[in-house]
Write an enzyme that holds these catalytic residues in place. Sequence first.
Site, PDB file in Angstrom:
ATOM      1  CG  HIS A 196     126.916  47.270  40.775  1.00 40.89           C
ATOM      2  ND1 HIS A 196     127.676  46.948  41.873  1.00 40.89           N
ATOM      3  CD2 HIS A 196     125.843  46.448  40.813  1.00 40.89           C
ATOM      4  CE1 HIS A 196     127.091  45.971  42.539  1.00 40.89           C
ATOM      5  NE2 HIS A 196     125.970  45.651  41.911  1.00 40.89           N
ATOM      6  CG  ASP A 249     130.356  48.400  43.301  1.00 36.91           C
ATOM      7  OD1 ASP A 249     129.536  49.250  42.900  1.00 36.91           O
ATOM      8  OD2 ASP A 249     130.121  47.180  43.344  1.00 36.91           O
ATOM      9  CB  SER A 266     124.111  44.872  44.477  1.00 40.36           C
ATOM     10  OG  SER A 266     124.984  43.980  43.854  1.00 40.36           O
TER      11      SER A 266
END
Length: 409
Positions: free
Chosen positions: A236, A264, A351
């Site tokens: 992402h 992911d 992230s």
Amino acid sequence: MHRLTRVLLTAGAVCALAVTAHSTAGAVPKRGGAATTDEVLVAMQRDLGLSATQAKALRGQQDKAVKLDAGLRDSLGSSFGGSWFDIESGKLVVNVTDQARAAEVTKAGARPVVVKHSEAELDAVRAELDTLSGKASGTDRAANGKSALAGLSGWHVDPKTNSVVVSTVKGESRPAALDGLARFGDAVSYEQLDQAPRETANYMDGGDLINGSSCSAGFNLRNPSTGQGFLLTAGHCTGTGQANYGQGGVFFGYTVASWFPTFDDALIRNDNAGYWIQGPWVDYNPSNGGFINVSGYSDSPVGTVVCKSGITTLWTCGQITVKDETVQYSGVSSPVYGLTRHSACVEPGDSGGANVAALSVWSPEGVTSGASLLFNRCLSTYGLTNVSWYFPIADSLSYYGAVYGVTTW
């Protein structure tokens, strides 16, 4: 670890929710000194309440447990009912469905627990829920969008309760999907999360910074046959075909593959090797610290202590609490499958960052995916237990290794 099947996406097929990654690769002007082991062990002591002696001993205990886990999974076969690492005793705990196999576990050096359901039985229940959530079958990678489980936040196999645990969020209305789960009996149990899961990239609005702080780098990879370097991060964080920039806005390379949701992870090619030098390094004070060396990779059991590096919260540590969890991030069209849940603090900007297991070597485990957050802060800020996720590098390497020939350094 349950292995997922995927086929190559074409450019533009993944919707990127964030658009940059900081490289753990050491640009020549940036390199700091190598971190001592003590600097990361300090984070373990702080976050897990350990003494310096306990933190050092724990790495060897976990190393033994990970090896035992792999061996007993194979030898117990259909009698295997799941496993986890008990940090208090420093030993692996192994579920068996056959009392007669308990002595085998004890002899190997683990603690046996006799349970009703095998891991294979519980995996079948979890797989059925994945299908009901819209997961495509076979090699068809896209979710079919026909979820019968609206309102659920996720589900996973929990070896400690010997059940598939289904998650909802406190304060939200009771999902109708729960009514259909009674047919699974005691193979399914329930939990409530304090906050809804969400991916941990910053939201992108007009005028926001695109490059420089949205995400963190994961692990440096390479194709040993060609010498080509790559960077692994969260799917992402970057879209297929996208240009990516490291510290100082220096071009790193283009994304060759990106997956989100359902997976992911993303692989970025190093197209500026004259500037970005790569190796088996994870920054301990991103983006301007020294580094620790990492080696190989692992897929550790529940209970194992892991530490993660990210540009927002730097080094934080916790324990693996769930393996192979299906998570429905808030506002995302489809679930993400196969995530590992842990209790280290993770916040927006982390992230894609590196998660390592505290074994006798620092061992790559996965890249940060998301967390349950309160006012964009990890839950421990408010006295609650952190709920965070990473996408396992074991799954990333099984795919990207076959397609691009990559390995850890």
